[in-house]
Design an enzyme around this catalytic site. Structure first.
Site, PDB file in Angstrom:
ATOM      1  CE1 TYR A   1      -3.021  -3.014   0.189  1.00 39.62           C
ATOM      2  CE2 TYR A   1      -3.636  -2.401   2.401  1.00 39.62           C
ATOM      3  CZ  TYR A   1      -3.765  -3.225   1.317  1.00 39.62           C
ATOM      4  OH  TYR A   1      -4.663  -4.259   1.353  1.00 39.62           O
TER       5      TYR A   1
ATOM      6  CE  LYS B   1       1.270 -17.872  -1.948  1.00 37.53           C
ATOM      7  NZ  LYS B   1       0.393 -19.028  -1.713  1.00 37.53           N
TER       8      LYS B   1
ATOM      9  CG  ASP C   1      -2.050 -20.120   0.417  1.00 40.50           C
ATOM     10  OD1 ASP C   1      -1.215 -19.942   1.319  1.00 40.50           O
ATOM     11  OD2 ASP C   1      -1.791 -20.768  -0.602  1.00 40.50           O
TER      12      ASP C   1
ATOM     13  CG  ASP D   1      -6.777  -4.299   4.344  1.00 42.93           C
ATOM     14  OD1 ASP D   1      -7.702  -4.156   5.155  1.00 42.93           O
ATOM     15  OD2 ASP D   1      -6.734  -3.718   3.240  1.00 42.93           O
TER      16      ASP D   1
ATOM     17  CG  ASP E   1     -12.006  -6.343   7.099  1.00 39.63           C
ATOM     18  OD1 ASP E   1     -11.582  -5.742   8.106  1.00 39.63           O
ATOM     19  OD2 ASP E   1     -12.582  -5.779   6.154  1.00 39.63           O
TER      20      ASP E   1
END
Ligand code: NAD
Length: 361
Positions: A146, A195, A227, A251, A255
């Protein structure tokens, strides 16, 4: 101890839920022999109304003088509020991003707790949620994808977009240390999510986290691919204590983790910098649809205040007392409208605050 606390009441339901958190803080302070000094700060729509901008240098300077800041949510109804006639950089949310940056808040903490009493609101199967769960997502907030360089160019006549994901070892080390420190106050387990089978940034992440872990022999560290983590959060959330991860993964996972608890009015959060300072706020927004009605759930803000006592002031006993008082009101069947179910006693915002404060004393 004197607690020097900045208070941003915010917009919408903000002033209502912050008032209840202050009531509970005062009860905890009185019970344990502390005093609270509150400094009122303006941010978001409330600041626009007074100063014409969502954040002033004065608010930043005053916040820096405090040991921690407690905040209600900011913002209004984008369709009807005049704040949204302003250009985006002058709207309430711009103030929030700017204060996080000005205070260098690089670590975002979002606990996801499923109380046994509220498991009906959880979308997961009963055998998974039996006994509830309590995990903490720790997300890096100021680096990664980001904040990396980005561009869109035409290559051989084809529009092509680039976003870059960059982390240096110092950025990883400082958040890893925070995660291990926090795990020491909880279940002493860190799951570092990356990852590393694909990304260089993740391989560096893993290496630095392992170096930091050497200073915390009591902590059990495991690595998990993002994942797999997304699956495990719905398959067996009880396995997690502190989940440490970079900005974009955090992020998404935070959630997901908060949704499996079922209620936005229950979710606390904190953003921390390198010192003990932190900004503590509910995860939800300013809920303009219910503002001023006295029905908002203050528990997320009250639990944010408990996090503030624990992480900024090292008052673990006092934080435990607030968390136990919340668990007690739920056990006794008191509910605000958002978590109401059959056979329970519905209460308003102030009554919920009164009950929690009274259970501390
Ligand atoms: P929201 O979280 O304010 O509301 C979504 C739904 O959840 C609404 O139905 C609301 O009534 C309910 N809700 C939220 N908090 C509640 C509580 N404590 N008790 C009971 N019900 C609650 O999200 P939104 O409607 O998308 O956003 C409203 C405003 O909040 C916008 O201006 C948005 O930008 C802002 N916002 C601010 C923050 C923040 O300050 N950190 C975060 C998210 C959204």
């Amino acid at each position: 101890m004197n607690l020097n606390i900045g208070v941003i009441k915010g917009d919408g339901i903000g002033p209502e839920i912050v008032a209840e958190a202050m009531k509970v803080l005062d009860a905890a302070a009185k019970t344990y022999g502390h005093t609270c000094d509150y400094t009122q700060l303006l941010l978001g729509g409330a600041s626009i109304d007074v100063h014409g901008v969502p954040l002033t240098d004065e608010t930043i300077a005053e916040a820096k003088k405090c040991g921690a800041v407690l905040m209600g949510s900011i913002g209004g109804d984008a369709k009807t509020s005049p704040w949204y006639q302003l250009e985006p950089s002058k709207r309430p949310e711009a103030g929030l991003l700017a204060i996080r940056k000005a205070l260098n808040l690089f670590a975002n903490l979002r606990p996801a707790i499923l109380y046994d009493e509220l498991k009906g609101a959880c979308p997961l199967k009963e055998e998974i949620t039996e006994g509830g769960f309590d995990l903490m997502i720790m997300r890096e907030l100021t680096g990664g994808l980001y904040f990396g360089e980005r561009k869109t160019v035409k290559e051989d006549g084809v529009l092509t977009a680039y976003d870059s994901l960059t982390y240096n070892e110092n950025e990883i080390r400082r958040i890893a240390k925070r995660a291990f420190d926090i795990a020491m106050k909880r279940g002493k387990k860190v799951t570092s999510v990356d990852k590393a089978n694909v990304l260089d940034s993740s391989r560096l992440w893993r290496k630095v986290v392992e170096e930091v872990a050497e200073d915390y022999p009591e902590i059990a560290l495991e690595h998990m691919l993002v994942d797999n983590c997304a699956m495990q959060l719905v398959k067996n959330p009880k396995q997690f204590d502190v989940v440490l991860t970079e900005n974009m993964f955090g992020d998404i996972l935070s959630d997901e983790a908060s949704m499996v608890t079922g209620s936005i009015g229950m979710l606390a959060s904190a953003s921390l910098n390198e010192t003990k300072f932190g900004l503590y706020e509910p995860s939800g927004g300013s809920a303009p649809d219910i503002a001023g009605k006295g029905i908002a759930n203050p528990i997320a803000t009250i639990l944010s205040a408990a996090m503030m006592l624990r992480f900024s002031f090292d008052l673990d006993k006092e934080a435990d007392a607030i968390e136990s008082a919340v668990a007690k009101v739920l056990k006794e069947g008191y509910r605000t409208i958002d978590i109401m179910s059959e056979g329970k006693t519905q209460v308003g915002t102030a009554e919920m605050g009164d009950l929690i404060a009274s259970y501390i004393a």
